[in-house]
Structures are given as structure tokens and as C-alpha cells.
Enzyme design. Structure first.
Site, PDB file in Angstrom:
ATOM      1  N   LYS A 176       0.820  -1.216   0.000  1.00  0.00           N
ATOM      2  CA  LYS A 176       0.000   0.000   0.000  1.00  0.00           C
ATOM      3  C   LYS A 176       0.851   1.262   0.000  1.00  0.00           C
ATOM      4  CE  LYS A 176      -3.555  -2.772   0.869  1.00  0.00           C
ATOM      5  NZ  LYS A 176      -4.800  -2.969   0.165  1.00  0.00           N
TER       6      LYS A 176
HETATM    7  N1  LIG Z   1      -6.641  -5.203   1.844  1.00  0.00           N
HETATM    8  C1  LIG Z   1      -6.975  -3.937   2.336  1.00  0.00           C
HETATM    9  C2  LIG Z   1      -8.423  -3.621   2.319  1.00  0.00           C
HETATM   10  C3  LIG Z   1      -8.649  -2.272   1.718  1.00  0.00           C
HETATM   11  O1  LIG Z   1      -8.159  -2.293   0.409  1.00  0.00           O
HETATM   12  P1  LIG Z   1      -7.847  -1.011  -0.445  1.00  0.00           P
HETATM   13  O2  LIG Z   1      -6.799  -1.458  -1.400  1.00  0.00           O
HETATM   14  O3  LIG Z   1      -9.101  -0.646  -1.098  1.00  0.00           O
HETATM   15  O4  LIG Z   1      -7.366   0.064   0.459  1.00  0.00           O
HETATM   16  C4  LIG Z   1      -6.298  -3.597   3.651  1.00  0.00           C
HETATM   17  O5  LIG Z   1      -5.264  -4.173   3.938  1.00  0.00           O
HETATM   18  O6  LIG Z   1      -6.782  -2.768   4.390  1.00  0.00           O
END
Ligand SMILES: N[C@@H](CCOP(=O)(O)O)C(=O)O
Length: 493
Positions: free
Chosen positions: A107
Site C-alpha cells: 500500500k
Molecule cells: N486489503 C486492504 C483492504 C482495503 O483495500 P484497499 O486497497 O481498497 O485500500 C487492507 O489491507 O486494508
């Protein structure tokens, strides 16, 4: 320009799409057209330069200077090592390590960029309000978003996570975040889907928006429903391909497969967009854990989210309502917003089915599979045995599905496995899987981190070191039904 998957909004600029996060009234922003980008034109560039070339065509209301400034994050020391996303050759496939950022999960690749994309968007959109960013997390997004947005002027962030539904390291990462503008809420008795649905409900509430506006605040999102989250994720698929060429594992013009452990479907959708832009991708392989709603969909054409929810050792994938799947179906249905409308209206009842032409297109684009808990643990062990490489439980799910794909298809295409998190974030389960090789006796998660480091000789990522000693800001407890009220209390009343 950007349009809504549900046909209710067209002609929006990148700045508008990024600021709003999702389409008011429902739907997700998608680009109206896709640029072509030849990977050969990117050879020899740094990661930041590739990022600029990939993102620029989608940011037509941004200046080149602004984007050049934004992508500096990839070379200013926030990511460890020279390469923010190294492609590590393992066996005869490659592991794209996307976890060298400050929070040790993929992320970071986007959430170190989103705050600046948003800051520029607000400027172009002439918005002078502060932004209130609401985030639902199943483990990894939360900390990465908190880290990206902490202490950003004019921005406030609230992260909702399922209490008890994330790993101890993930939870501690969130509760030890500094910054006066950061808030963490532990949703008691709820799962990620309930957190995400509540957040979407808040975005859709005109009353709340008006009340917030009176406080000079607007909502936005740092989840992958926001186009500004997805866009930087396209970059690393180009990067993987360039590295595979450089390493000589594919011949120029050869294709690659990519395997993506899937939760909210954003990472996979980004791979699809890279393919759409001309990157030579053969198969996109979608890997799920026991929450195998997507694997079932690709077999049957029925998206059935009303089913038992499993809390697994790969918590970031514990999702039954994968938001970005809507973007995928938009493309697979030939951009038919009426179909999307009807499917997603039906999805409120927990299930929808697509037509056979759409299903055929889905199946031609993506191979899907899943791995249960036992298989995940076994894959961590067998990969260590075979390659002396340690996967985190999410990437182990991807590895298992890749092995199944290989046995089913005998496809010899060079394959890139998107590795989404450092194994240290899930140390006790990884150590459990590797018990045969380790004599460390870990009584808690923090000892497991040290044990894993000892076993592998890998350094504990900087962001995870000394986590147990950092001062904690305890998470605010809340029920899934109380989320709206809590936001009102925190920012409106
Ligand atoms: N797997 C994610 C869930 C949210 O996914 P996103 O890619 O839409 O932010 C997490 O780890 O929170």
C-alpha cells in the site's frame, strides 16, 4: 477525463475524481480512455521516472513539474534500498517485492503518493476546505494511509479496522501512529466489509456532506475506490516487466503472467489497466484465501457475497465485497453502465449474476483460484524448503494458486508474483509454518519477529522495529452501526 461506472457522471477531471474519492450517488471513477504506453520507451529510467510516464497521461490537469515533484517519494529515502520494488528471481519465476516502504506493505507504493495527488487536486478544484479522509482497512491500508497522511496540513484521517480481525503487528502499527490529525477506530463485532459499507454510506449521505461542509470539511477516501490510490499501482507492473527484460528472464516482446493476492481487487485491477495500456501481460491470476467469493465468481458468473466470513491468517484479504470488481466488470461488460447499475442494485441483496458474454470475457482475462489455511501454511514451508525464500501468508496464497495454475495449464510464460507484505508483519504464523526449520520458542508476536529474523537472516523492516515499546494511542471502540454517529461526534457536533 473520468466517468462513473454507473453512468451517473461524466467528464470529470483527474482532480475532481481524486478529491471526491468515489462518485456521489454511487459508482467508481474510471478513465474515459486509456493511453498506450510502450514499455520500450521506459527502458533505463528510474522508478520515479517510470511512475511519471505512467501517471502523467491520466493527470491531464496536473503540470509535468508537479508530477515530477510528487514521484520524488520513490527516491528520497522513504523506501529502503535503491529499488522501491525489486523483482527477485526465485526458482523460475519472479517475486515483485512491494513492501520496502515505511509500513512494509504494498500500500505504501500508492499511499506515499496519494497525499500529494490530493493536495494538488484540491488546488486545481479550487477547494479551500480541509479534507476528512475515511479509510476502511483489513490490515495493511490503515497503517499505510495513516503514515502517508499524518501531519499533512488541512487533512484529517480516520481509519476503521475490525477489532481482533487484523494481525497483532498490523494493529500495533496503527495504534502507534504519531500525528495530531490521525484517528484509529476499532470496530467491535464487525468485519472489513461492514467497515467499508459504513464508510461508503457516509460518502453517499447528502445530509452528512452538508453538515460537514458547514464545518469547512469535505470527505475523501484513501482506499482503492479512489482513482488516486489505484493509479500509482499501475506503475509497478511496468517496472516488473522492465526488470524481467533487464534480468534476461524474458526476451523483449515476451509476455509475463502476474499473480495477485486479492482483497479489494485494486491491485489486480491495476494489473489489468497496465495490460490495457499495452504492457505485454498474458494471464492475470487472481488468488483468494478461504473468502473465495471471486474464485467462485470466475467459475459461475454469480457474485455471492452473502456467505460465511472467515477470519484467516491472511487478514488483509478477508473481504467478501471487493470494491474494485465493479471497475473490472465495467470493462468486461463493454462499459455497460446499465448492467453495472442493475448488478450492483441486486448486490445489496447479497448476490448478482452476470450475463454469459461478460462471464466469458472475465474468464478470458483472469484465471482465479484460492487456497485454504492449511495450504497457505504448507506453501510457506515448501517455498522455504525449495527456494529458501519466505513468503508472508498473503503472498503464499498467491504462490499456491500459481502452483495450481501451472499444474492445470503447463503454461511456461514467465510469471511475476506480486508480493504484498513483508513476512515480518505476520511473524508468529510464518514461524509456525516454518517450525520444522526453527528452534526459536516464541511466546509472543514480538519474539516471533526476532525469531524470524534469526531464521532467515533478514533484517526486521525499520517500521516494525521496537513497535512493542512505542507509546500507543488506544483505538476508539465502536460498533459497525455506530460509525456514522461517531464521525458526527468527532467532526460535526
Ligand atoms: N486489503 C486492504 C483492504 C482495503 O483495500 P484497499 O486497497 O481498497 O485500500 C487492507 O489491507 O486494508
Amino acid at each position: 477525463m473520468y466517468e462513473s461506472t454507473r453512468g451517473n457522471l461524466y467528464g470529470q477531471t483527474a482532480s475532481q475524481a481524486i478529491t471526491l474519492g468515489m462518485v456521489p450517488g454511487g459508482g467508481l471513477f474510471v478513465p474515459s480512455t486509456f493511453p498506450n504506453l510502450n514499455w520500450q520507451d521506459l527502458q533505463g529510467l528510474t522508478y520515479g521516472e517510470v511512475a511519471k510516464r505512467v501517471m502523467m497521461p491520466y493527470l491531464s490537469d496536473f503540470s509535468e513539474e508537479a508530477v515530477a515533484e510528487i514521484v520524488k517519494v520513490y527516491s528520497d529515502g522513504r523506501f529502503d534500498g535503491e529499488d522501491p520494488a525489486p523483482l527477485v528471481p526465485v526458482g523460475n519465476f519472479g517475486v515483485l517485492e512491494l513492501w520496502h516502504g515505511p509500513t512494509a506493505a504494498f500500500k505504501d507504493m500508492a499511499l506515499q503518493v496519494l497525499p500529494d495527488l490530493l493536495k494538488n487536486s484540491l488546488k486545481h478544484f479550487n477547494r479551500e476546505e480541509d479534507v476528512l479522509i475515511l479509510v476502511a482497512t483489513s490490515g495493511d491500508t490503515g497503517k499505510a494511509a495513516l503514515e502517508g497522511f499524518k501531519d499533512r496540513e488541512g487533512m484529517h484521517i480516520v481509519v476503521f479496522y475490525p477489532a481482533g480481525g487484523v494481525s497483532p503487528v498490523q494493529e500495533r502499527q496503527m495504534t502507534t501512529t504519531e500525528g495530531l490529525n490521525t484517528h484509529v477506530v476499532g470496530v467491535v463485532g464487525g468485519n472489513f466489509d461492514q467497515c467499508q459499507t459504513a464508510v461508503k454510506g457516509i460518502f453517499a449521505s447528502d445530509t452528512l456532506k452538508t453538515q460537514l461542509q458547514e464545518k469547512k470539511l469535505i470527505f475523501s477516501s484513501a482506499n482503492s475506490i479512489n482513482w488516486g490510490r489505484l493509479l500509482p499501482q499501475i506503475v509497478y507492473y511496468y517496472w516488473a516487466y522492465l526488470q524481467a527484460v533487464k534480468q534476461g528472464t524474458i526476451t523483449p516482446e515476451g509476455k509475463i503472467n502476474v499473480v495477485v493476492p486479492t482483497g479489494n481487487f485494486g491491485n489486480l485491477q491495476a494489473a489489468f489497466y497496465a495490460k490495457r495500456m499495452g504492457l505485454p501481460i498474458n494471464r492475470i491470476i487472481c488468488a483468494s484465501n478461504s473468502n473465495n467469493v471471486l474464485a467462485d465468481f470466475f467459475k459461475t458468473g454469480v457474485y455471492q457475497s452473502q456467505r460465511p466470513f472467515f477470519q484467516t491468517i491472511s487478514p488483509s484479504m478477508d473481504i467478501l465485497v471487493s470494491s474494485n470488481f465493479e471497475r473490472f466488470l465495467y470493462e468486461m461488460s463493454g462499459r455497460d453502465s446499465e448492467k453495472i447499475q442493475s448488478w450492483y442494485n441486486a448486490s445489496n441483496q447479497g448476490e448478482f449474476s452476470v450475463d454469459s458474454a461478460t462471464l466469458k470475457e472475465c474468464q478470458a482475462t483472469v484465471y482465479a483460484g484460492w487456497a485454504n489455511e492449511e495450504e497457505t501454511l504448507q506453501t510457506i514451508a515448501s517455498s522455504y524448503e525449495d527456494y529458501r525464500y519466505v513468503f508472508d501468508p498473503h503472498t503464499a496464497v498467491a504462490m499456491k494458486v500459481y502452483e495450481d495454475y501451472l499444474s492445470a495449464t503447463k503454461d511456461q510464460t514467465f510469471t511475476v508474483i506480486a508480493s504484498t507484505a513483508s513476512p515480518f508483519k505476520f511473524s508468529s504464523n510464518v514461524i509456525r509454518a516454518l517450525a520444522k526449520y526453527s528452534n526459536s520458542n516464541c511466546s509472543d508476536e514480538w519474539e516471533a519477529l526476532a525469531g524470524l529474523s534469526q531464521l532467515t537472516g533478514w533484517k526486521i523492516p525499520l517500521g516494525l522495529q521496537g513497535l512493542d515499546k512505542k507509546p500507543e494511542k488506544k483505538a476508539t471502540p465502536c460498533s459497525p452501526e455506530g460509525i456514522k454517529e461517531l464521525i458526527k461526534k468527532m467532526f460535526i457536533e
